[in-house]
Enzyme design. Structure first.
Site, PDB file in Angstrom:
ATOM      1  N   GLU A   1       0.791  -1.283  -0.096  1.00 49.33           N
ATOM      2  CA  GLU A   1       0.095   0.088   0.109  1.00 49.33           C
ATOM      3  C   GLU A   1       0.763   1.148  -0.052  1.00 49.33           C
ATOM      4  O   GLU A   1       1.856   1.380   1.085  1.00 49.33           O
ATOM      5  CB  GLU A   1      -0.916   0.180   1.140  1.00 49.33           C
ATOM      6  CG  GLU A   1      -1.865   1.254   1.233  1.00 49.33           C
ATOM      7  CD  GLU A   1      -2.420   1.447   2.682  1.00 49.33           C
ATOM      8  OE1 GLU A   1      -3.609   2.221   2.802  1.00 49.33           O
ATOM      9  OE2 GLU A   1      -2.173   0.731   3.674  1.00 49.33           O
TER      10      GLU A   1
ATOM     11  N   CYS B   1       3.805   9.664  -2.077  1.00 46.37           N
ATOM     12  CA  CYS B   1       4.471   9.869  -3.206  1.00 46.37           C
ATOM     13  C   CYS B   1       4.778  11.300  -3.719  1.00 46.37           C
ATOM     14  O   CYS B   1       3.653  11.874  -3.840  1.00 46.37           O
ATOM     15  CB  CYS B   1       4.104   9.154  -4.242  1.00 46.37           C
ATOM     16  SG  CYS B   1       5.163   9.181  -5.634  1.00 46.37           S
ATOM     17  N   ALA B   2       5.892  12.060  -3.317  1.00 46.95           N
ATOM     18  CA  ALA B   2       6.208  13.220  -3.800  1.00 46.95           C
ATOM     19  C   ALA B   2       7.692  13.391  -4.067  1.00 46.95           C
ATOM     20  O   ALA B   2       8.578  12.602  -3.822  1.00 46.95           O
ATOM     21  CB  ALA B   2       5.965  14.156  -2.928  1.00 46.95           C
TER      22      ALA B   2
ATOM     23  N   GLN C   1      11.251  18.456  -9.955  1.00 49.92           N
ATOM     24  CA  GLN C   1      10.310  17.759 -10.858  1.00 49.92           C
ATOM     25  C   GLN C   1      10.668  17.855 -12.425  1.00 49.92           C
ATOM     26  O   GLN C   1      11.592  18.565 -12.705  1.00 49.92           O
ATOM     27  CB  GLN C   1       8.946  18.206 -10.546  1.00 49.92           C
ATOM     28  CG  GLN C   1       8.406  17.950  -9.180  1.00 49.92           C
ATOM     29  CD  GLN C   1       7.032  18.470  -8.796  1.00 49.92           C
ATOM     30  OE1 GLN C   1       6.226  19.035  -9.666  1.00 49.92           O
ATOM     31  NE2 GLN C   1       6.651  18.300  -7.523  1.00 49.92           N
TER      32      GLN C   1
ATOM     33  N   LYS D   1      12.023  15.862 -14.285  1.00 46.36           N
ATOM     34  CA  LYS D   1      13.345  15.372 -14.663  1.00 46.36           C
ATOM     35  C   LYS D   1      13.207  13.650 -14.920  1.00 46.36           C
ATOM     36  O   LYS D   1      14.228  13.042 -15.006  1.00 46.36           O
ATOM     37  CB  LYS D   1      14.369  15.439 -13.784  1.00 46.36           C
ATOM     38  CG  LYS D   1      14.748  17.384 -13.557  1.00 46.36           C
ATOM     39  CD  LYS D   1      15.804  17.302 -12.501  1.00 46.36           C
ATOM     40  CE  LYS D   1      16.055  18.968 -12.577  1.00 46.36           C
ATOM     41  NZ  LYS D   1      17.124  19.252 -11.562  1.00 46.36           N
TER      42      LYS D   1
ATOM     43  N   TYR E   1      12.180  11.457 -12.392  1.00 44.96           N
ATOM     44  CA  TYR E   1      12.666  11.081 -11.051  1.00 44.96           C
ATOM     45  C   TYR E   1      11.462  10.205 -10.611  1.00 44.96           C
ATOM     46  O   TYR E   1      11.774   9.152 -10.190  1.00 44.96           O
ATOM     47  CB  TYR E   1      13.033  12.079  -9.915  1.00 44.96           C
ATOM     48  CG  TYR E   1      14.361  12.748 -10.314  1.00 44.96           C
ATOM     49  CD1 TYR E   1      15.249  12.353 -10.973  1.00 44.96           C
ATOM     50  CD2 TYR E   1      14.627  14.029  -9.413  1.00 44.96           C
ATOM     51  CE1 TYR E   1      16.466  12.935 -11.450  1.00 44.96           C
ATOM     52  CE2 TYR E   1      15.986  14.517  -9.848  1.00 44.96           C
ATOM     53  CZ  TYR E   1      16.681  13.991 -10.666  1.00 44.96           C
ATOM     54  OH  TYR E   1      18.114  14.726 -11.035  1.00 44.96           O
TER      55      TYR E   1
END
Length: 483
Positions: A216, A220-221, A227, A229, A231
């Site tokens: 579960e 997510c960040a 950002q 890029k 990743y």
């Protein structure tokens, strides 16, 4: 402010209800271990910046002793330097003339340069995962699974990841984020760039004896400045490869509206409603305002090389298609379209180079799915089904699409003894009940007569029946069948 591209997880954008404890909203089958006690705060005179947390240590934080500052040593003043001799005035020179700028390359020149260098790749056309893959290969970034094991370096990364989640997910309580990130039942896969955490995924694994388990995803960040890029995509692919070694083949998460697009790109789909037979039923809590999504992990798919796999598959399909078509063959043009006097003369299409090779035949108009477009070649059943589709598109046919609901209009079937609708006609056509066009005409006329018999002349249903009758009588189906 929500991390629209890489933000996701069970709790994104969903604040707990007033008076509810977020910890009570999680139904777990395993006890949650208490987090490691936090370090004692530093003195107020030297607060630590929130974005760079200090290493967590047990007991009071020691105050570093300051080294004594040495007394300044007097330095003798330098002697004044002698004045330089005056230099002769330079001769007058003309300013340099700037070279004329080179003309911009045209589109043809750019295409020619690209043709000469087919192996050259432009960064704008590379996939996001490819950029992150190159940085990982060069050692700029690395991916590591971290849990609350008490190691100072891991604790620094966990606290940094907690701060990233708090920044990118402003609607989530910070205490709730800290409790899940520091929970020893949860793990975090992090993106570490130059020794600092720039993003990650916090998840929890559930294992079973009889079948494979599931994981579960809670948060997510990625940092805002890191950002776009690749990743996030690379991070999810690493997590898929990691869980494959732990007998886990399913991801579940609750995503808000801002994160659904990201999870769809990573292979997630919306879970069916009221899926009580799922293996995760009873282990995770349902949340209002979130969409339950899941992703099945395939052991045969190399997720870290999935772009190369898709590229190879596309090349294989293109080669197979190229071997079956003849579009690459260029035929010579026509040179005899005019007679000796210069007048245009008729030409047989089969005399055009390439027409016969393409499979063209006279009086044939092939369409998709290999079916002929000539309605005269269709069987009566297909003609009737096409007619019903056309009739349903008529603006006046809306009262006749379905059967009349007897629970709503209770006396309808007492008055109308032979009901008929377009839905009933479609069922009869599919079962080959019609043998002539006159039978279709009779049923359409019955549809209109039933409507006029039950409804008064001033109602919209009565008027719709008149308009609909005029519409279907003008269809080409009945004109062709008469001939």
């Amino acid at each position: 402010g929500i991390n629209a591209e890489y933000g996701g997880g069970r709790e994104i954008g969903m604040e707990p209800e007033p008076g509810d404890d977020p910890a009570a909203k999680r139904q777990r089958t395993e006890p949650v271990a208490a987090p490691v006690p936090a370090a004692e705060p530093a003195p107020a005179s030297a607060p630590a910046p929130p974005t760079t947390p200090a290493p967590i240590v047990q007991g009071p934080s020691p105050v570093p002793a300051q080294a004594p500052v040495p007394a300044p040593v007097p330095v003798p003043a330098p002697a004044p330097a002698a004045a330089p001799a005056p230099s002769p005035a330079p001769a007058a020179t003309l300013p340099p003339v700037a070279p004329a700028p080179a003309p911009a390359a045209t589109s043809e020149q750019k295409h020619a340069a690209a043709a000469q260098n087919p192996d050259e790749k432009v960064a704008a056309y590379l996939s996001r995962d490819e950029t992150a893959k190159r940085e990982e290969a060069s050692g700029v970034i690395k991916f590591q699974v971290v849990t609350n094991d008490g190691k100072p370096e891991h604790m620094i990364w966990l606290v940094t990841l907690k701060n990233i989640f708090s920044t990118q997910l402003p609607n989530m309580p910070r205490e709730y984020i800290a409790r899940l990130v520091l929970d020893r039942n949860h793990k975090s896969l992090m993106v570490v760039k130059n020794g600092s955490c720039v993003g990650g995924i916090t998840f929890r694994c559930f294992h079973f004896r009889e079948q494979k388990g599931f994981a579960e995803i809670a948060f997510c960040a990625i940092k805002a400045e890191q950002q776009v890029k690749g990743y996030g995509t690379r991070l999810m692919n690493h997590l898929k490869e990691w869980v494959k070694t732990r007998q886990i083949d399913l991801f579940v998460t609750y995503a808000d509206n801002y994160a659904i697009g990201y999870f769809k790109k990573q292979g997630f789909t919306k879970s069916p409603a009221n899926h009580t037979d799922a293996r995760y039923a009873g282990y995770i809590k349902d949340y209002d305002g979130g969409t339950l999504m899941e992703c099945v992990i395939n052991d045969k798919v190399p997720y870290l090389a999935i772009n190369k796999m898709i590229e190879d598959q596309q090349k294989m399909v293109q080669n197979m298609v190229g071997s079956m078509v003849k579009s690459h063959i260029v035929h010579s043009g026509l040179s005899h379209a005019l007679d000796e006097s210069g007048n245009k003369m008729p030409l047989d299409p089969l005399q055009i180079p390439g027409v016969a090779e393409a499979g063209w035949k006279p009086m044939q108009k092939p369409v998709l799915r290999g079916r002929e477009n000539d309605p005269r070649a269709l069987p009566l059943r297909d003609k009737i089904l096409q007619l019903i589709v056309q009739l349903k598109r008529e603006s006046s046919s809306w009262p006749f699409h379905e059967n009349v609901d007897g629970d709503v209009v209770r006396d309808y079937y007492k008055i109308i003894t032979k009901p008929m609708s377009l839905a009933m006609m479609e069922t009869k056509a599919e079962n080959d009940k019609y043998t002539t066009a006159d039978e279709v005409r009779a049923d359409l006329l019955l549809v209109c007569d039933n409507c006029r018999s039950y409804n008064a002349p001033h109602t919209q249903y009565f008027k719709a029946a008149d308009i609909f009758e005029h519409a279907w009588k003008g269809k080409a189906f009945f004109r062709e069948e008469q001939h």
